[in-house]
Scaffold this active site. Structure first.
Site, short mmCIF file in Angstrom:
data_model
loop_
_atom_site.label_atom_id
_atom_site.label_comp_id
_atom_site.label_asym_id
_atom_site.label_seq_id
_atom_site.Cartn_x
_atom_site.Cartn_y
_atom_site.Cartn_z
N ALA A 64 6.50 -76.78 -29.59
CA ALA A 64 8.01 -76.58 -30.58
C ALA A 64 8.79 -75.57 -29.54
O ALA A 64 8.94 -76.01 -28.30
CB ALA A 64 6.94 -75.23 -31.58
N GLY A 109 2.66 -77.70 -30.05
CA GLY A 109 2.38 -78.68 -31.52
C GLY A 109 2.29 -80.30 -31.18
O GLY A 109 1.81 -80.71 -32.27
N GLU A 112 -1.48 -80.78 -31.00
CA GLU A 112 -1.62 -80.42 -32.78
C GLU A 112 -1.83 -81.57 -34.03
O GLU A 112 -2.20 -81.89 -34.66
CB GLU A 112 -1.60 -79.07 -32.59
CG GLU A 112 -1.27 -77.91 -32.24
CD GLU A 112 -0.77 -76.41 -32.24
OE1 GLU A 112 -1.27 -75.49 -32.40
OE2 GLU A 112 0.24 -76.42 -32.68
N GLU A 132 0.61 -72.54 -24.95
CA GLU A 132 1.44 -71.32 -26.10
C GLU A 132 0.92 -70.14 -25.01
O GLU A 132 1.83 -69.16 -24.68
CB GLU A 132 0.39 -71.35 -26.86
CG GLU A 132 1.16 -72.75 -28.27
CD GLU A 132 0.03 -73.70 -27.93
OE1 GLU A 132 -1.23 -73.86 -27.32
OE2 GLU A 132 0.68 -74.53 -29.12
N1 DAK Z 1 11.35 -76.79 -26.50
C1 DAK Z 1 12.71 -76.81 -26.28
N2 DAK Z 1 12.88 -77.72 -25.20
C2 DAK Z 1 12.16 -77.53 -24.04
C3 DAK Z 1 10.81 -77.99 -24.80
C4 DAK Z 1 10.36 -77.27 -25.38
N3 DAK Z 1 9.22 -77.35 -25.77
N4 DAK Z 1 10.01 -78.76 -23.47
C5 DAK Z 1 11.41 -79.40 -22.67
N5 DAK Z 1 12.68 -79.35 -22.71
C6 DAK Z 1 13.20 -79.15 -22.55
C7 DAK Z 1 13.49 -78.33 -21.16
O1 DAK Z 1 14.18 -77.34 -21.73
C8 DAK Z 1 15.43 -79.86 -20.66
O2 DAK Z 1 15.97 -79.31 -21.30
P1 DAK Z 1 17.66 -78.96 -20.30
O3 DAK Z 1 17.32 -77.71 -19.00
O4 DAK Z 1 17.52 -80.51 -20.36
O5 DAK Z 1 18.02 -79.44 -21.54
C9 DAK Z 1 15.13 -81.05 -20.95
O6 DAK Z 1 13.66 -80.38 -22.12
C10 DAK Z 1 13.42 -81.46 -20.12
O7 DAK Z 1 12.62 -80.76 -19.30
P2 DAK Z 1 11.94 -80.44 -17.87
O8 DAK Z 1 13.34 -80.59 -17.38
O9 DAK Z 1 11.23 -79.60 -17.40
O10 DAK Z 1 11.51 -81.58 -18.07
P3 DAK Z 1 10.03 -81.94 -16.87
O11 DAK Z 1 9.93 -83.52 -16.75
O12 DAK Z 1 9.99 -81.14 -15.55
O13 DAK Z 1 9.06 -80.09 -17.44
C11 DAK Z 1 7.48 -80.61 -18.96
C12 DAK Z 1 8.37 -81.29 -18.83
C13 DAK Z 1 6.98 -80.81 -21.00
C14 DAK Z 1 6.76 -80.19 -18.62
C15 DAK Z 1 8.19 -78.88 -19.35
O14 DAK Z 1 9.80 -78.97 -20.14
C16 DAK Z 1 7.12 -78.25 -20.79
O15 DAK Z 1 6.69 -77.46 -20.00
N6 DAK Z 1 7.71 -77.79 -21.57
C17 DAK Z 1 7.65 -76.72 -22.78
C18 DAK Z 1 5.95 -76.85 -22.87
C19 DAK Z 1 5.37 -76.10 -23.58
O16 DAK Z 1 5.17 -74.58 -23.60
N7 DAK Z 1 5.90 -76.20 -24.82
C20 DAK Z 1 5.98 -75.39 -25.69
C21 DAK Z 1 4.29 -75.04 -26.79
S1 DAK Z 1 4.22 -73.57 -27.76
C22 DAK Z 1 3.74 -73.62 -35.57
C23 DAK Z 1 3.09 -74.25 -34.95
C24 DAK Z 1 2.60 -74.84 -33.76
C25 DAK Z 1 3.72 -73.93 -32.79
C26 DAK Z 1 4.63 -73.03 -33.28
C27 DAK Z 1 4.58 -72.71 -34.47
N8 DAK Z 1 4.19 -72.88 -36.51
C28 DAK Z 1 3.13 -73.57 -37.65
C29 DAK Z 1 4.66 -72.03 -37.27
C30 DAK Z 1 3.95 -74.15 -31.47
C31 DAK Z 1 3.88 -73.35 -30.59
C32 DAK Z 1 4.10 -74.82 -29.07
O17 DAK Z 1 4.07 -75.01 -28.88
#
Ligand code: DAK
Length: 259
Positions: A64, A109, A112, A132
């Site tokens: 997400a 997500g 998922e 998450e």
């Molecule tokens: N959201 C927004 N921006 C993101 C992002 C994300 N999930 N993941 C990465 N980015 C952005 C980074 O901020 C960065 O942006 P800039 O600084 O270049 O502007 C760019 O993408 C590249 O990321 P990194 O510089 O961090 O790149 P790396 O290769 O070092 O790392 C990474 C890649 C994917 C391992 C890392 O970025 C990371 O850990 N990302 C976050 C992963 C994460 O926590 N995902 C979210 C989990 S919560 C729902 C259903 C489902 C959900 C929600 C609601 N409903 C039905 C209502 C789901 C929730 C989730 O998924």
């Protein structure tokens, strides 16, 4: 055609649902909504015989959009969250076989979405997980449910409680992905498998229903469902074709019409 999610259908009837929101296909509300619309479109198009969902050559989806989630209040999530979850139900309930072709990250997500497919084909650079908990929330689109049903509750607990991601190889070992190949080949391999299902009989839809809906029922009810769908498969043109072809030409030669 959405801004971030597009659907294209090739001449074999294989639809590709493409996630395309640079740089990491972060799933904001618009992406979720467009994904649901793409699924509905595939489900209602008789020319679509199998579906591949693909995030491009670098990343499947890093979850997400955290920047959007950071601004989302409880009441907004309460009002809209279930609706967004519905997009994955649309995808999961597609009558056609669905294959997720995963390169790079499939996190939160992203993982998922892949869990809502029938099969997950992963590139050897893929990383899957439910991070998450590291954000102080829990999976909200099936990560506590579909994941546990697929890999077992203990492995799901490890992934959900720790937020650790696993490599494609580890994911294959735990049954989270079905095949591992190179990043260059994963989309084509998924397409090749999808083409094979696209040539399959109409009964493939019935098999999918029996397996997916049956898994949610007690054994008696599930066997009744199987029985009904089994009988229904005899009403298809493809059943006549399949059995006639076996008798006249031997096994595996039938050309089905998907009717
Ligand atoms: N959201 C927004 N921006 C993101 C992002 C994300 N999930 N993941 C990465 N980015 C952005 C980074 O901020 C960065 O942006 P800039 O600084 O270049 O502007 C760019 O993408 C590249 O990321 P990194 O510089 O961090 O790149 P790396 O290769 O070092 O790392 C990474 C890649 C994917 C391992 C890392 O970025 C990371 O850990 N990302 C976050 C992963 C994460 O926590 N995902 C979210 C989990 S919560 C729902 C259903 C489902 C959900 C929600 C609601 N409903 C039905 C209502 C789901 C929730 C989730 O998924």
């Amino acid at each position: 055609m959405g801004e971030f999610v597009t659907v294209s259908v090739d001449e074999d009837g294989v639809a590709t649902i493409r996630l395309d929101r640079a740089p990491v296909n972060a799933l904001n509300r618009q992406v979720w909504a467009e994904l649901g619309e793409a699924a509905v479109r595939c489900g209602s198009d008789d020319d679509v015989r199998a579906v591949v969902i693909w995030g491009g050559p670098k990343v499947f989806a890093a979850g997400a959009d955290i920047k959007e989630m950071a601004e989302t209040s409880f009441t907004e999530m309460y009002a809209h969250g279930a609706g967004l979850q519905e997009s994955l139900r649309e995808l999961e309930r597609l009558p056609q076989v669905v294959i997720a072709a995963i390169t790079g990250y499939a996190l939160g997500g992203g993982c998922e979405i892949a869990l809502a497919a029938d099969f997950r084909f992963a590139a050897d650079d893929a990383k899957l997980g439910q991070p998450e908990i590291l954000l102080g929330i829990i999976p909200g689109a099936g990560g506590t449910q579909r994941l546990a049903r697929l890999v077992g509750i203990q492995k799901a607990k490890h992934l959900v409680y720790s937020g650790d991601s696993v490599t494609a190889g580890e994911a294959a070992e735990m049954g989270l992905v079905d095949t591992v190949t190179t990043a260059d080949d994963v989309y084509e391999e998924a397409m090749a498998a999808a083409r094979r299902y696209a040539r399959g009989p109409y009964a493939l839809r019935m098999a999918k229903r029996a397996l997916d809906e049956g898994a949610e029922l007690d054994l008696d009810a599930a066997l009744r469902l199987e029985s009904t769908l089994f009988a229904a498969s005899f009403a298809t043109e493809d059943a006549r074709t399949g059995m006639r072809s076996f008798i006249e030409e031997g096994p595996g030669r039938a050309r089905f019409s998907q009717r």
